[in-house]
Design a protein around this motif. Structure first.
Motif, mmCIF file in Angstrom:
data_model
loop_
_atom_site.group_PDB
_atom_site.id
_atom_site.type_symbol
_atom_site.label_atom_id
_atom_site.label_comp_id
_atom_site.label_asym_id
_atom_site.label_seq_id
_atom_site.Cartn_x
_atom_site.Cartn_y
_atom_site.Cartn_z
ATOM 1 N N ASP A 126 -30.305 -20.605 53.289
ATOM 2 C CA ASP A 126 -29.465 -20.811 52.105
ATOM 3 C C ASP A 126 -28.012 -20.419 52.363
ATOM 4 N N ILE A 127 -27.778 -19.479 53.260
ATOM 5 C CA ILE A 127 -26.411 -19.024 53.569
ATOM 6 C C ILE A 127 -25.728 -19.950 54.565
ATOM 7 N N HIS A 128 -26.383 -20.200 55.710
ATOM 8 C CA HIS A 128 -25.715 -20.964 56.773
ATOM 9 C C HIS A 128 -26.175 -22.409 56.899
ATOM 10 N N GLY A 129 -27.258 -22.763 56.254
ATOM 11 C CA GLY A 129 -27.723 -24.151 56.292
ATOM 12 C C GLY A 129 -28.485 -24.539 57.545
ATOM 13 N N ILE A 130 -28.771 -23.584 58.410
ATOM 14 C CA ILE A 130 -29.495 -23.887 59.649
ATOM 15 C C ILE A 130 -30.995 -23.793 59.369
ATOM 16 N N THR A 131 -31.691 -24.913 59.586
ATOM 17 C CA THR A 131 -33.121 -24.981 59.267
ATOM 18 C C THR A 131 -33.978 -24.826 60.529
ATOM 19 N N ASN A 132 -35.236 -24.505 60.289
ATOM 20 C CA ASN A 132 -36.186 -24.441 61.404
ATOM 21 C C ASN A 132 -36.300 -25.788 62.096
ATOM 22 N N ASP A 133 -36.274 -26.876 61.330
ATOM 23 C CA ASP A 133 -36.346 -28.218 61.930
ATOM 24 C C ASP A 133 -35.160 -28.482 62.848
ATOM 25 N N SER A 134 -33.975 -28.044 62.436
ATOM 26 C CA SER A 134 -32.786 -28.288 63.265
ATOM 27 C C SER A 134 -32.799 -27.463 64.553
ATOM 28 N N LEU A 135 -33.628 -26.427 64.594
ATOM 29 C CA LEU A 135 -33.713 -25.578 65.786
ATOM 30 C C LEU A 135 -34.906 -25.898 66.674
ATOM 31 N N ALA A 136 -35.815 -26.719 66.194
ATOM 32 C CA ALA A 136 -37.081 -26.967 66.893
ATOM 33 C C ALA A 136 -36.902 -27.449 68.332
ATOM 34 N N SER A 137 -35.896 -28.275 68.578
ATOM 35 C CA SER A 137 -35.703 -28.811 69.936
ATOM 36 C C SER A 137 -34.582 -28.096 70.704
ATOM 37 N N LYS A 138 -34.050 -27.030 70.145
ATOM 38 C CA LYS A 138 -32.949 -26.307 70.800
ATOM 39 C C LYS A 138 -33.495 -25.336 71.842
ATOM 40 N N PRO A 139 -32.672 -24.953 72.795
ATOM 41 C CA PRO A 139 -33.126 -23.984 73.800
ATOM 42 C C PRO A 139 -33.338 -22.614 73.166
ATOM 43 N N ASN A 140 -34.193 -21.817 73.789
ATOM 44 C CA ASN A 140 -34.320 -20.448 73.305
ATOM 45 C C ASN A 140 -33.252 -19.587 73.984
ATOM 46 N N PHE A 141 -33.143 -18.350 73.576
ATOM 47 C CA PHE A 141 -32.050 -17.502 74.034
ATOM 48 C C PHE A 141 -31.989 -17.333 75.559
ATOM 49 N N PRO A 142 -33.108 -17.090 76.251
ATOM 50 C CA PRO A 142 -33.008 -16.960 77.715
ATOM 51 C C PRO A 142 -32.417 -18.186 78.401
ATOM 52 N N ASP A 143 -32.596 -19.364 77.792
ATOM 53 C CA ASP A 143 -32.060 -20.590 78.383
ATOM 54 C C ASP A 143 -30.537 -20.679 78.302
ATOM 55 N N VAL A 144 -29.930 -19.967 77.361
ATOM 56 C CA VAL A 144 -28.472 -20.023 77.202
ATOM 57 C C VAL A 144 -27.785 -18.722 77.626
ATOM 58 N N TYR A 145 -28.579 -17.712 77.917
ATOM 59 C CA TYR A 145 -28.072 -16.373 78.224
ATOM 60 C C TYR A 145 -27.045 -16.365 79.359
ATOM 61 N N LEU A 146 -27.344 -16.995 80.478
ATOM 62 C CA LEU A 146 -26.431 -16.955 81.630
ATOM 63 C C LEU A 146 -25.098 -17.641 81.319
ATOM 64 N N ALA A 147 -25.154 -18.752 80.608
ATOM 65 C CA ALA A 147 -23.905 -19.444 80.232
ATOM 66 C C ALA A 147 -23.082 -18.573 79.291
ATOM 67 N N LEU A 148 -23.728 -17.920 78.337
ATOM 68 C CA LEU A 148 -23.021 -17.010 77.436
ATOM 69 C C LEU A 148 -22.437 -15.840 78.217
ATOM 70 N N ARG A 149 -23.207 -15.293 79.127
ATOM 71 C CA ARG A 149 -22.734 -14.160 79.928
ATOM 72 C C ARG A 149 -21.484 -14.538 80.725
ATOM 73 N N ARG A 150 -21.467 -15.738 81.286
ATOM 74 C CA ARG A 150 -20.280 -16.174 82.046
ATOM 75 C C ARG A 150 -19.035 -16.200 81.161
ATOM 76 N N VAL A 151 -19.204 -16.512 79.886
ATOM 77 C CA VAL A 151 -18.075 -16.656 78.970
ATOM 78 C C VAL A 151 -17.562 -15.312 78.442
ATOM 79 N N ILE A 152 -18.469 -14.337 78.214
ATOM 80 C CA ILE A 152 -18.013 -13.092 77.565
ATOM 81 C C ILE A 152 -18.075 -11.840 78.433
ATOM 82 N N SER A 153 -18.776 -11.876 79.539
ATOM 83 C CA SER A 153 -18.942 -10.677 80.358
ATOM 84 C C SER A 153 -17.590 -10.130 80.827
ATOM 85 N N GLY A 154 -17.372 -8.845 80.573
ATOM 86 C CA GLY A 154 -16.144 -8.185 81.005
ATOM 87 C C GLY A 154 -14.925 -8.504 80.150
ATOM 88 N N LYS A 155 -15.099 -9.282 79.114
ATOM 89 C CA LYS A 155 -13.974 -9.675 78.248
ATOM 90 C C LYS A 155 -13.854 -8.716 77.066
#
Length: 189
Positions: free
Chosen positions: A64-93
């Motif tokens: 109700d707050i952000h509008g993100i539904t379970n259906d819209s997330l069903a085919s998205k990667p889980n956190f471990p799948d995006v972790y390394l890319a996120l780490r490259r962007v924020i690590s040490g920053k």
């Protein structure tokens, strides 16, 4: 106080080591997880923007707050799948977030849920900086009253589009920081 705040904001705006981060989550408690995370530089260039499938379903009250539904997330990667890319962007920053303690805690909880180490970064809070700028006393907690991002944007005359979505909230945070910096500079002249 304004000189210190001006220097802090100047450092955020002009350092290439500063990024702005925002998350959307499954909730607020100690079991909540990140389901959307965005990172951008201080010029508004999106460096990372990803929906993430959580371990547990998104409760209706969060949707109700952000509008993100379970259906819209069903085919998205889980956190471990995006972790390394996120780490490259924020690590040490320097990671600036509006209510940094929340985003930091939720990212830490999400990392812990998957047995991943928290990404090392210097977390700084744009909400605290804005509260120091506004200088509205907080009778309950002491110090200055905390303002929501939407309220801060409105007070600064900034149009908000897509509130409570991570990339839109990053843009709004960048705009609020820039607007406060400009107003503080104008007071010097």
């Amino acid at each position: 106080m304004n000189d210190e705040l001006l220097e802090l904001l100047k450092g955020w705006i002009y350092s290439p080591q500063v990024v702005v981060l925002d998350t959307e989550t499954t909730g607020l408690d100690d079991q909540a997880e990140v389901i959307e995370i965005s990172v951008m530089d201080m010029r508004g260039k999106v460096l990372f923007d990803q929906l993430v499938r959580p371990l547990n379903p998104v409760p209706d009250e969060a949707t109700d707050i952000h509008g993100i539904t379970n259906d819209s997330l069903a085919s998205k990667p889980n956190f471990p799948d995006v972790y390394l890319a996120l780490r490259r962007v924020i690590s040490g920053k320097t990671v600036v977030a509006y209510n940094a303690s929340f985003d930091n805690r939720l990212l830490m909880q999400t990392c812990a849920a998957y047995g991943l180490p928290m990404i090392e970064a210097d977390w700084q809070c744009a909400m605290d900086a804005y509260s120091r700028y506004r200088k509205e006393p907080d009778a309950k907690r002491g110090g200055y009253r905390r303002q929501s991002l939407a309220k801060a944007a409105k007070q600064m005359g900034i149009e908000v589009y897509g509130a409570h979505r991570a990339v839109a909230d990053c843009f709004t945070t960048v705009e609020v920081i820039g607007s406060v910096y400009s107003k503080l500079l104008a007071k010097l002249s």
